[in-house]
Structure formats: structure tokens, C-alpha cells
Write an enzyme that holds these catalytic residues in place. Structure first.
Site, mmCIF file in Angstrom:
data_model
loop_
_atom_site.group_PDB
_atom_site.id
_atom_site.type_symbol
_atom_site.label_atom_id
_atom_site.label_comp_id
_atom_site.label_asym_id
_atom_site.label_seq_id
_atom_site.Cartn_x
_atom_site.Cartn_y
_atom_site.Cartn_z
ATOM 1 N N GLY A 1 -23.394 50.361 -12.020
ATOM 2 C CA GLY A 1 -23.951 51.181 -13.084
ATOM 3 C C GLY A 1 -22.979 51.641 -14.148
ATOM 4 O O GLY A 1 -23.173 52.703 -14.749
ATOM 5 N N SER A 2 -21.968 50.828 -14.461
ATOM 6 C CA SER A 2 -21.040 51.279 -15.513
ATOM 7 C C SER A 2 -21.702 51.225 -16.892
ATOM 8 O O SER A 2 -21.461 52.092 -17.737
ATOM 9 C CB SER A 2 -19.736 50.483 -15.485
ATOM 10 O OG SER A 2 -19.911 49.174 -15.960
ATOM 11 N N ARG B 1 -43.804 40.662 -5.492
ATOM 12 C CA ARG B 1 -43.064 41.056 -6.686
ATOM 13 C C ARG B 1 -43.945 41.775 -7.702
ATOM 14 O O ARG B 1 -43.526 42.760 -8.308
ATOM 15 C CB ARG B 1 -42.410 39.835 -7.338
ATOM 16 C CG ARG B 1 -41.600 40.226 -8.563
ATOM 17 C CD ARG B 1 -40.777 39.099 -9.098
ATOM 18 N NE ARG B 1 -41.615 38.147 -9.827
ATOM 19 C CZ ARG B 1 -41.125 37.083 -10.454
ATOM 20 N NH1 ARG B 1 -39.833 36.839 -10.430
ATOM 21 N NH2 ARG B 1 -41.922 36.251 -11.095
ATOM 22 N N ILE C 1 -34.878 38.707 -11.241
ATOM 23 C CA ILE C 1 -35.626 38.167 -12.381
ATOM 24 C C ILE C 1 -36.984 38.857 -12.407
ATOM 25 O O ILE C 1 -37.645 38.983 -11.372
ATOM 26 C CB ILE C 1 -35.747 36.645 -12.247
ATOM 27 C CG1 ILE C 1 -34.338 36.044 -12.367
ATOM 28 C CG2 ILE C 1 -36.687 36.080 -13.313
ATOM 29 C CD1 ILE C 1 -34.265 34.558 -12.361
ATOM 30 N N LEU C 2 -37.367 39.342 -13.571
ATOM 31 C CA LEU C 2 -38.631 40.083 -13.695
ATOM 32 C C LEU C 2 -39.796 39.125 -13.930
ATOM 33 O O LEU C 2 -39.647 38.107 -14.612
ATOM 34 C CB LEU C 2 -38.532 41.073 -14.857
ATOM 35 C CG LEU C 2 -37.610 42.268 -14.584
ATOM 36 C CD1 LEU C 2 -37.203 42.927 -15.890
ATOM 37 C CD2 LEU C 2 -38.277 43.279 -13.652
ATOM 38 N N HIS D 1 -25.805 41.116 -21.384
ATOM 39 C CA HIS D 1 -25.397 39.893 -20.684
ATOM 40 C C HIS D 1 -23.928 39.599 -21.006
ATOM 41 O O HIS D 1 -23.523 39.641 -22.174
ATOM 42 C CB HIS D 1 -26.275 38.719 -21.127
ATOM 43 C CG HIS D 1 -25.932 37.453 -20.410
ATOM 44 N ND1 HIS D 1 -26.307 37.216 -19.112
ATOM 45 C CD2 HIS D 1 -25.204 36.378 -20.792
ATOM 46 C CE1 HIS D 1 -25.835 36.040 -18.725
ATOM 47 N NE2 HIS D 1 -25.165 35.509 -19.730
ATOM 48 N N ASP E 1 -32.310 35.226 -20.195
ATOM 49 C CA ASP E 1 -31.216 35.401 -21.164
ATOM 50 C C ASP E 1 -31.489 34.675 -22.482
ATOM 51 O O ASP E 1 -30.601 34.023 -23.047
ATOM 52 C CB ASP E 1 -29.882 34.892 -20.565
ATOM 53 C CG ASP E 1 -29.509 35.643 -19.292
ATOM 54 O OD1 ASP E 1 -29.856 36.828 -19.192
ATOM 55 O OD2 ASP E 1 -28.873 35.034 -18.419
ATOM 56 N N GLU F 1 -19.058 45.675 -23.595
ATOM 57 C CA GLU F 1 -20.451 45.937 -23.180
ATOM 58 C C GLU F 1 -20.751 47.427 -23.339
ATOM 59 O O GLU F 1 -21.800 47.817 -23.846
ATOM 60 C CB GLU F 1 -20.665 45.527 -21.719
ATOM 61 C CG GLU F 1 -20.518 44.042 -21.456
ATOM 62 C CD GLU F 1 -20.784 43.678 -20.000
ATOM 63 O OE1 GLU F 1 -21.551 44.377 -19.319
ATOM 64 O OE2 GLU F 1 -20.208 42.682 -19.533
HETATM 65 C C1 GRF Z 1 -22.408 43.617 -16.353
HETATM 66 O O1 GRF Z 1 -21.394 42.670 -16.435
HETATM 67 C C2 GRF Z 1 -23.583 43.171 -17.170
HETATM 68 O O2 GRF Z 1 -23.222 42.435 -18.290
HETATM 69 C C3 GRF Z 1 -24.327 42.280 -16.205
HETATM 70 O O3 GRF Z 1 -24.172 42.902 -14.950
HETATM 71 C C4 GRF Z 1 -22.997 43.697 -14.944
HETATM 72 C C5 GRF Z 1 -23.405 45.079 -14.580
HETATM 73 O O4 GRF Z 1 -22.315 45.935 -14.422
HETATM 74 N N1 GRF Z 1 -25.686 42.112 -16.631
HETATM 75 P P1 GRF Z 1 -22.568 47.504 -14.326
HETATM 76 O O5 GRF Z 1 -23.494 47.720 -13.129
HETATM 77 O O6 GRF Z 1 -23.186 47.946 -15.598
HETATM 78 O O7 GRF Z 1 -21.231 48.107 -14.088
#
Ligand code: GRF
Length: 196
Positions: free
Chosen positions: A16-17, A69, A96-97, A113, A149, A178
Site C-alpha cells: 500500500g505505498s 468472482r 483481474i476485475l 502500472h 493495462d 508512481e
Molecule cells: C506498484 O508497483 C504498482 O505500480 C503496481 O503494484 C505495486 C503496488 O505497490 N500496480 P504498493 O502496494 O502501492 O506499494
């Protein structure tokens, strides 16, 4: 909308960063969105505690508790709607949703992504970029469509691939970007939806 802010739900599966970066950005008074709910499909996702520590409601739902699902995603959808969520952010959500969920949130669901889409869709993006010997890599925020994606690109950031990089060092450089562009792209979408 409360406080003039668009309510946002974040789906996660892990640390969850990116979620934390969105929560942090949303604290600014002039930021157009607030995080109303975090949902994880993994009960042990570190991001759940991280969200709660930041004062954001965070729940886990397991696909195993549902008939399939579609039922699982309908339950996520219900939790989001209950809290007045208008935008969904996928922040390391590793399932995948299904089409029904994606269609329901079309134009209002974004994903981060770790590659310069359309290059390197799918998993292990840093490893694949390094194996190809590219000199530039990066990350993309895009609208979510039923194809993986593949939706409209809202923001991208580029980083150099440096001599000696491995997937970890390159991944850290990308991740820092990101955390910068995801909040920017969410703000842009929230402003455009609020204006409608
Ligand atoms: C990130 O690299 C994001 O691009 C990908 O999954 C990872 C999630 O990392 N979709 P975090 O949980 O947000 O730290």
C-alpha cells in the site's frame, strides 16, 4: 461530495505505498478528493494497517467467502457505494476485475502500472525492461478498461535505467515516480468529474 471533495475508494492487495501517497496527498485542503475507504482482497495486506493508522477506514473481503468472482466484486461495489465513492483507484490490486465491475466504474476507475505503457503490460515489468536493455523505463496511470493495462493514459513519468540496475533499484526509482503521478492523476480526474 463532502467538503467539496470527491469521495474515493482504493483497492489494494499488499503493502500500500501508492495508497499511502494518495492518502497523504488528499490531506491538503485544496486537494479535490478524499479517501473514503480502502478495500483489500487479502486480510494480511500491510496496507490495511497503514490506512487505519492514517485514520482511513480499511476492510478486507475474501473472494473465498463468496459464490464466485462476480458476487465478490458486487460486494466490493456495494461497500464503495455505501460510502458515496465516485472514483476507484487500483493501487497494487493484484486480481483481474470482471467485466461487470469494470463497466460499472468505466471512466471513474484508474490504475497505476509500473511501466511506460503500452510497453510491458502485465507482471514483472522491471525484469523485462532490464532484460531488453532499454535505457528508459517508468510508470503510467490509466483508466481501467476490460482489457488488461490498456485504457486511456492519464499520466506517465520516465526514469533512466542506470548501469548496474537490478529490478530492485530500478523498481525503487520507478516507485518514487508512481507516488508523485498517481495523486496528480487522481486530482485531475476528480476535478474533471466534479466539473460535470
Ligand atoms: C506498484 O508497483 C504498482 O505500480 C503496481 O503494484 C505495486 C503496488 O505497490 N500496480 P504498493 O502496494 O502501492 O506499494
Amino acid at each position: 461530495m463532502v467538503n467539496g471533495k470527491v469521495r474515493v475508494g482504493i483497492l489494494i492487495s499488499g503493502r500500500g505505498s501508492n495508497m499511502a501517497a494518495l492518502i497523504e496527498a488528499s490531506r491538503a485542503e485544496n486537494y479535490p478528493a478524499e479517501i473514503a475507504l480502502v478495500v483489500s482482497n487479502k486480510a494480511d495486506a500491510a496496507g490495511l494497517e497503514r490506512a487505519r493508522a492514517a485514520g482511513v477506514e480499511a476492510i478486507a473481503l475474501s473472494v473465498k467467502a463468496f459464490a464466485g468472482r462476480d458476487a465478490f466484486e458486487a460486494a466490493i461495489d456495494a461497500e464503495l457505494r455505501k460510502r458515496g465513492v465516485k472514483i476507484v483507484c487500483l493501487a497494487g490490486y493484484l486480481r483481474i476485475l470482471g467485466r461487470a465491475f469494470v463497466e460499472r466504474w468505466r471512466g471513474r476507475m484508474i490504475n497505476i502500472h509500473p511501466s511506460l505503457l503500452p510497453a510491458y503490460k502485465g507482471l514483472h515489468t522491471h525484469e523485462r525492461a532490464l532484460a531488453d536493455g532499454v535505457t528508459e523505463h517508468g510508470c503510467t496511470v490509466h483508466l481501467v478498461t476490460p482489457e488488461l493495462d490498456d485504457g486511456e493514459i492519464l499520466a506517465q513519468a520516465r526514469v533512466p535505467v542506470l548501469p548496474g540496475d537490478d529490478a530492485e533499484t530500478l523498481g525503487e526509482r520507478v516507485l518514487a515516480e508512481e507516488h508523485r503521478i498517481f495523486p496528480q492523476a487522481l486530482a485531475k480526474l476528480a476535478r474533471s468529474l466534479a466539473a460535470k
